[in-house]
Design a protein around this motif. Structure first.
Motif, PDB file in Angstrom:
ATOM      1  N   SER A 184       0.727  -1.293   0.025  1.00 51.72           N
ATOM      2  CA  SER A 184      -0.240   0.498   0.351  1.00 51.72           C
ATOM      3  C   SER A 184       0.678   1.574  -0.004  1.00 51.72           C
ATOM      4  O   SER A 184       0.264   1.741   0.802  1.00 51.72           O
ATOM      5  N   GLN A 185       2.395   1.160  -0.389  1.00 52.59           N
ATOM      6  CA  GLN A 185       3.040   2.253  -0.302  1.00 52.59           C
ATOM      7  C   GLN A 185       3.824   2.482  -1.784  1.00 52.59           C
ATOM      8  O   GLN A 185       3.737   1.502  -2.949  1.00 52.59           O
ATOM      9  N   SER A 186       4.642   3.400  -1.979  1.00 49.63           N
ATOM     10  CA  SER A 186       5.193   3.791  -2.865  1.00 49.63           C
ATOM     11  C   SER A 186       6.289   5.277  -1.849  1.00 49.63           C
ATOM     12  O   SER A 186       6.202   5.366  -0.911  1.00 49.63           O
ATOM     13  N   THR A 187       7.787   4.609  -3.169  1.00 50.19           N
ATOM     14  CA  THR A 187       8.567   5.513  -2.370  1.00 50.19           C
ATOM     15  C   THR A 187       8.317   6.995  -2.058  1.00 50.19           C
ATOM     16  O   THR A 187       8.277   7.681  -1.327  1.00 50.19           O
ATOM     17  N   ASN A 188       7.425   7.091  -3.386  1.00 51.15           N
ATOM     18  CA  ASN A 188       6.690   8.609  -3.427  1.00 51.15           C
ATOM     19  C   ASN A 188       5.564   9.093  -2.251  1.00 51.15           C
ATOM     20  O   ASN A 188       6.123  10.920  -2.345  1.00 51.15           O
ATOM     21  N   ASP A 189       5.705   8.117  -0.916  1.00 52.38           N
ATOM     22  CA  ASP A 189       4.715   8.573  -0.054  1.00 52.38           C
ATOM     23  C   ASP A 189       5.518   7.874   1.463  1.00 52.38           C
ATOM     24  O   ASP A 189       5.806   9.410   2.265  1.00 52.38           O
TER      25      ASP A 189
ATOM     26  N   ALA B 129      -1.027   8.233  -1.068  1.00 55.90           N
ATOM     27  CA  ALA B 129      -0.959   8.134  -2.238  1.00 55.90           C
ATOM     28  C   ALA B 129      -0.114   7.792  -3.037  1.00 55.90           C
ATOM     29  O   ALA B 129      -0.492   7.827  -4.166  1.00 55.90           O
ATOM     30  N   THR B 130       0.656   6.672  -2.781  1.00 55.78           N
ATOM     31  CA  THR B 130       1.667   5.575  -4.270  1.00 55.78           C
ATOM     32  C   THR B 130       2.534   6.617  -4.626  1.00 55.78           C
ATOM     33  O   THR B 130       2.904   7.009  -4.970  1.00 55.78           O
ATOM     34  N   ALA B 131       1.727   6.003  -5.993  1.00 52.49           N
ATOM     35  CA  ALA B 131       3.059   6.496  -6.625  1.00 52.49           C
ATOM     36  C   ALA B 131       3.229   7.706  -6.967  1.00 52.49           C
ATOM     37  O   ALA B 131       4.014   8.860  -7.292  1.00 52.49           O
ATOM     38  N   ILE B 132       1.654   8.750  -7.745  1.00 54.61           N
ATOM     39  CA  ILE B 132       1.318   9.568  -8.518  1.00 54.61           C
ATOM     40  C   ILE B 132       0.901  10.619  -6.691  1.00 54.61           C
ATOM     41  O   ILE B 132      -0.240  11.424  -7.832  1.00 54.61           O
ATOM     42  N   GLY B 133       0.107   9.800  -6.222  1.00 57.04           N
ATOM     43  CA  GLY B 133      -1.289  10.410  -5.685  1.00 57.04           C
ATOM     44  C   GLY B 133      -2.630  10.541  -6.067  1.00 57.04           C
ATOM     45  O   GLY B 133      -3.454  10.023  -5.290  1.00 57.04           O
ATOM     46  N   THR B 134      -2.838   9.208  -6.777  1.00 54.79           N
ATOM     47  CA  THR B 134      -4.071   8.268  -7.006  1.00 54.79           C
ATOM     48  C   THR B 134      -4.137   7.280  -5.980  1.00 54.79           C
ATOM     49  O   THR B 134      -5.345   6.337  -6.062  1.00 54.79           O
ATOM     50  N   GLY B 135      -3.723   7.213  -5.594  1.00 57.47           N
ATOM     51  CA  GLY B 135      -3.712   6.268  -3.990  1.00 57.47           C
ATOM     52  C   GLY B 135      -3.204   4.600  -5.049  1.00 57.47           C
ATOM     53  O   GLY B 135      -4.316   3.480  -4.245  1.00 57.47           O
ATOM     54  N   LEU B 136      -3.471   4.133  -6.142  1.00 53.46           N
ATOM     55  CA  LEU B 136      -3.675   3.262  -6.708  1.00 53.46           C
ATOM     56  C   LEU B 136      -2.232   1.843  -5.712  1.00 53.46           C
ATOM     57  O   LEU B 136      -1.437   2.212  -5.258  1.00 53.46           O
ATOM     58  N   ASN B 137      -3.046   1.119  -6.133  1.00 61.61           N
ATOM     59  CA  ASN B 137      -2.711  -0.033  -5.224  1.00 61.61           C
ATOM     60  C   ASN B 137      -2.892   0.219  -3.447  1.00 61.61           C
ATOM     61  O   ASN B 137      -1.740  -0.794  -3.006  1.00 61.61           O
ATOM     62  N   SER B 138      -2.983   1.496  -3.040  1.00 62.46           N
ATOM     63  CA  SER B 138      -3.776   1.474  -1.481  1.00 62.46           C
ATOM     64  C   SER B 138      -5.009   0.467  -1.521  1.00 62.46           C
ATOM     65  O   SER B 138      -6.077   0.944  -2.524  1.00 62.46           O
ATOM     66  N   ILE B 139      -5.626   0.905  -0.448  1.00 61.92           N
ATOM     67  CA  ILE B 139      -7.093   0.177  -0.355  1.00 61.92           C
ATOM     68  C   ILE B 139      -8.213   1.130   0.547  1.00 61.92           C
ATOM     69  O   ILE B 139      -7.713   2.032   1.627  1.00 61.92           O
ATOM     70  N   PRO B 140      -9.212   0.938  -0.171  1.00 63.57           N
ATOM     71  CA  PRO B 140     -10.594   2.624   0.545  1.00 63.57           C
ATOM     72  C   PRO B 140      -9.870   2.135   2.393  1.00 63.57           C
ATOM     73  O   PRO B 140     -10.364   1.310   2.765  1.00 63.57           O
ATOM     74  N   GLY B 141      -9.555   3.449   2.942  1.00 64.47           N
ATOM     75  CA  GLY B 141      -9.424   3.826   4.119  1.00 64.47           C
ATOM     76  C   GLY B 141      -8.164   3.916   4.764  1.00 64.47           C
ATOM     77  O   GLY B 141      -8.019   4.238   6.081  1.00 64.47           O
ATOM     78  N   TYR B 142      -7.661   3.282   3.993  1.00 61.44           N
ATOM     79  CA  TYR B 142      -6.240   3.518   4.319  1.00 61.44           C
ATOM     80  C   TYR B 142      -5.525   4.771   4.477  1.00 61.44           C
ATOM     81  O   TYR B 142      -4.780   4.782   5.487  1.00 61.44           O
ATOM     82  N   THR B 143      -5.700   5.920   3.891  1.00 63.30           N
ATOM     83  CA  THR B 143      -4.648   6.749   3.971  1.00 63.30           C
ATOM     84  C   THR B 143      -5.071   7.884   4.969  1.00 63.30           C
ATOM     85  O   THR B 143      -3.972   8.099   6.408  1.00 63.30           O
TER      86      THR B 143
ATOM     87  N   LEU C  18      -3.702  14.631  -2.394  1.00 61.51           N
ATOM     88  CA  LEU C  18      -3.110  14.082  -2.528  1.00 61.51           C
ATOM     89  C   LEU C  18      -1.796  13.697  -4.370  1.00 61.51           C
ATOM     90  O   LEU C  18      -0.758  14.018  -3.855  1.00 61.51           O
ATOM     91  N   ILE C  19      -2.767  14.352  -4.863  1.00 63.77           N
ATOM     92  CA  ILE C  19      -2.197  14.792  -6.620  1.00 63.77           C
ATOM     93  C   ILE C  19      -0.733  16.216  -6.009  1.00 63.77           C
ATOM     94  O   ILE C  19       0.082  15.808  -6.554  1.00 63.77           O
ATOM     95  N   GLU C  20      -1.750  16.737  -5.063  1.00 67.70           N
ATOM     96  CA  GLU C  20      -1.043  18.511  -5.399  1.00 67.70           C
ATOM     97  C   GLU C  20       1.030  18.180  -4.231  1.00 67.70           C
ATOM     98  O   GLU C  20       1.587  18.942  -4.510  1.00 67.70           O
ATOM     99  N   ALA C  21       0.190  17.011  -3.242  1.00 73.63           N
ATOM    100  CA  ALA C  21       1.009  16.788  -1.606  1.00 73.63           C
ATOM    101  C   ALA C  21       2.357  15.820  -2.971  1.00 73.63           C
ATOM    102  O   ALA C  21       3.382  16.329  -1.960  1.00 73.63           O
ATOM    103  N   THR C  22       1.890  14.991  -3.485  1.00 68.52           N
ATOM    104  CA  THR C  22       3.135  14.770  -3.515  1.00 68.52           C
ATOM    105  C   THR C  22       4.276  14.943  -4.079  1.00 68.52           C
ATOM    106  O   THR C  22       5.206  14.440  -3.628  1.00 68.52           O
ATOM    107  N   PRO C  23       4.102  15.660  -5.548  1.00 71.28           N
ATOM    108  CA  PRO C  23       5.618  17.110  -5.565  1.00 71.28           C
ATOM    109  C   PRO C  23       5.482  17.341  -5.022  1.00 71.28           C
ATOM    110  O   PRO C  23       6.746  18.647  -4.908  1.00 71.28           O
ATOM    111  N   ASP C  24       4.939  18.170  -4.041  1.00 66.84           N
ATOM    112  CA  ASP C  24       4.895  19.810  -3.467  1.00 66.84           C
ATOM    113  C   ASP C  24       6.136  19.140  -2.432  1.00 66.84           C
ATOM    114  O   ASP C  24       6.003  18.283  -1.698  1.00 66.84           O
ATOM    115  N   THR C  25       7.077  20.302  -2.702  1.00 66.86           N
ATOM    116  CA  THR C  25       7.978  21.108  -1.859  1.00 66.86           C
ATOM    117  C   THR C  25       8.586  21.704  -0.957  1.00 66.86           C
ATOM    118  O   THR C  25       9.167  21.903  -0.390  1.00 66.86           O
ATOM    119  N   GLY C  26       7.140  22.378  -0.411  1.00 65.71           N
ATOM    120  CA  GLY C  26       6.583  24.024  -0.040  1.00 65.71           C
ATOM    121  C   GLY C  26       7.468  23.927   1.077  1.00 65.71           C
ATOM    122  O   GLY C  26       8.045  24.996   2.029  1.00 65.71           O
TER     123      GLY C  26
END
Length: 467
Positions: free
Chosen positions: A139-144, A230-244, A265-273
């Motif tokens: 349910s994770q990616s490096t990107n989260d 967020a997994t890879a890009i923020g869409t949550g692909l490969n995580s499951i409902p309720g995970y976040t 999550l799509i905004e948050a994944t690349p954001d380094t503000g």
């Protein structure tokens, strides 16, 4: 001869030292990235942050029914081992790396998986029973997982840095109290200004640093928003409902920090503000700290041909050729740390700007720059307090003589005789070498009684009523 085991990935097989708890992807990072010689193992706070993230993820996956109980318990055991500081040497990869932190994430996944395998009674590398990817990284990616861990590390490191700054504040304040009765000349543009107390000068240093405690804490709070799920890009692909929300809550529970899910999550994944603004607060601290060290070097300059208002503790001989010379080496080294922090902030700025589309791949150098800055500042402040501030003494007679011989005290006459006459008196004093006091009486501008009242330096330390 060393004994090896074979592990494979999409690029083929590699030999892994039999005793290593890391695996094939960590080995590739060891082989590929010989850059800074700064290792992940140099920063146990980051390793523990990764363990917290993996523990929270495992608990969430288990509660949501996608991770078997025996594997969950094994992963949980492994994470606790890392949290106790064990296996630190199993994180040998360079902190500067390509891949957006994948090597760091996989290093953690592989070490946790192999500790878990031994806990379950299997051999290292028997990933069919506990896989770095399928179980530890579930349910994770490096990107989260990676940015969440690094934010947790920053929060812990910020707490330690704030303690150091508060200790510095106390040290300056103690000296402010000690020097409260010592009068001296204030200066603007390196020219004589008006009198003040040495205590006021050191109290101002204390207030200057106290402001940074507030700034560091408020900016660090931005790290509390994370993108787990967020997994890879923020869409949550490969995580499951309720995970976040559940994973975020578990991380808050195990770490003690009130993490919240990012609203998008799509905004948050690349954001380094958050990195940018926290790094800017480190730079602000560095700029202000360096200025104070400049002041300490000026105030202690001499001993015969400088200001010589204070004495810094003598730490070492200052010259290989000039006998008796002692240099202000502690403020000097702190200055240099501050320059490094300022440079790291520029690196953070460039790295944050370099993000593209749904990910910023420059997070490794971004993270290392901030970790370096915090670490250097912690060490520099400890050194400054222990080897400099606490041992400062005042040269009270030097301070007093500078006041009595200064043209600057004429400023106090402005409200009584006017700016034009004060200027004339100051000019004449410079030209003749006579004192301000003598000239005011010669020109019969004020009575001696009134002049004594006005030019009493103690009356010039605070606002006064003019008569």
């Amino acid at each position: 001869m060393k004994n090896y085991r074979l592990e494979s990935d999409l690029l083929g097989e590699l030999q892994i030292p039999e005793q290593a708890y890391y695996g094939v992807q960590t080995q590739r990072a060891i082989d590929n990235f010989k850059i800074s010689k700064t290792k992940l193992s140099d920063y146990p706070v980051f390793i523990k942050a990764l363990a917290y993230v993996k523990l929270a993820a495992a608990r969430t996956n288990y509660e949501l029914g996608v991770l078997e109980e025996n594997i969950f318990k094994a992963i949980q055991f492994a994470c606790h081992e890392l949290l106790e500081g064990k296996y630190r040497d199993q994180f040998p990869i360079d902190m500067i790396q390509g891949g957006a932190g994948t090597s760091v994430n996989m290093n953690a996944n592989e070490v946790i998986a192999n500790i878990a395998l031994e806990y379950m009674g299997y051999q290292k590398g028997d990933y069919q029973y506990c896989s770095p990817n399928d179980h530890v990284n579930l349910s994770q990616s490096t990107n989260d997982a990676y940015p969440t861990a690094i934010k947790l590390a920053f929060l812990k490191m910020n707490q330690e840095l704030v303690k150091r700054v508060e200790r510095l504040v106390t040290a300056f304040r103690t000296k402010g109290d000690e020097f409260s009765g010592i009068l001296k000349m204030g200066r603007t543009q390196l020219q004589d200004a008006v009198p003040m107390s040495l205590g006021q000068e050191f109290e101002a240093f204390a207030v200057n640093m106290q402001e940074e405690v507030t700034r560091l804490n408020s900016n660090a709070d931005l790290f509390l928003e994370i993108n787990m799920g967020a997994t890879a890009i923020g869409t949550g692909l490969n995580s499951i409902p309720g995970y976040t929300p559940l994973c975020t809550q578990h991380l808050a529970d195990v770490s003690g920090y009130p993490f919240t899910p990012a609203p998008n999550l799509i905004e948050a994944t690349p954001d380094t503000g958050s990195y940018v603004i926290y790094s800017s607060s480190l730079k602000r601290l560095a700029v202000k700290l360096s200025k104070i060290c400049n002041d300490l070097r000026l105030l202690s300059s001499g001993p015969r041909a400088g200001f010589n208002e204070i004495n810094l503790p003598a730490m070492q001989p200052g010259s290989s050729i000039m006998p008796g010379k002692v240099n202000p080496v502690i403020p000097e080294v702190v200055n240099q740390v501050c320059f490094k922090v300022i440079g790291n902030d520029l690196t953070v700025t460039f790295a944050a700007e370099a993000g593209q589309l749904q990910l910023n791949v420059m997070e490794p150098v971004l993270g290392l720059s901030i970790i370096e800055s915090i670490t250097f500042l912690q060490n520099a402040i400890d050194t400054l307090v222990e080897k400099c501030i606490q041992g400062i003494t005042a040269n009270e007679d030097v301070c007093k003589n500078m006041i009595m011989n200064s043209i600057g005290i004429v400023t106090a006459l402005n409200p009584y005789i006017g700016y034009k006459k004060s200027t004339k008196i100051a000019k004449e004093a410079l030209e003749t070498g006579k004192g301000i006091y003598q000239l005011v009486l010669e020109h019969q501008l004020l009575s001696q009684e009134k002049l004594d009242e006005i030019l009493n330096p103690e009356n010039m330390l605070n606002p006064t009523i003019h008569h």
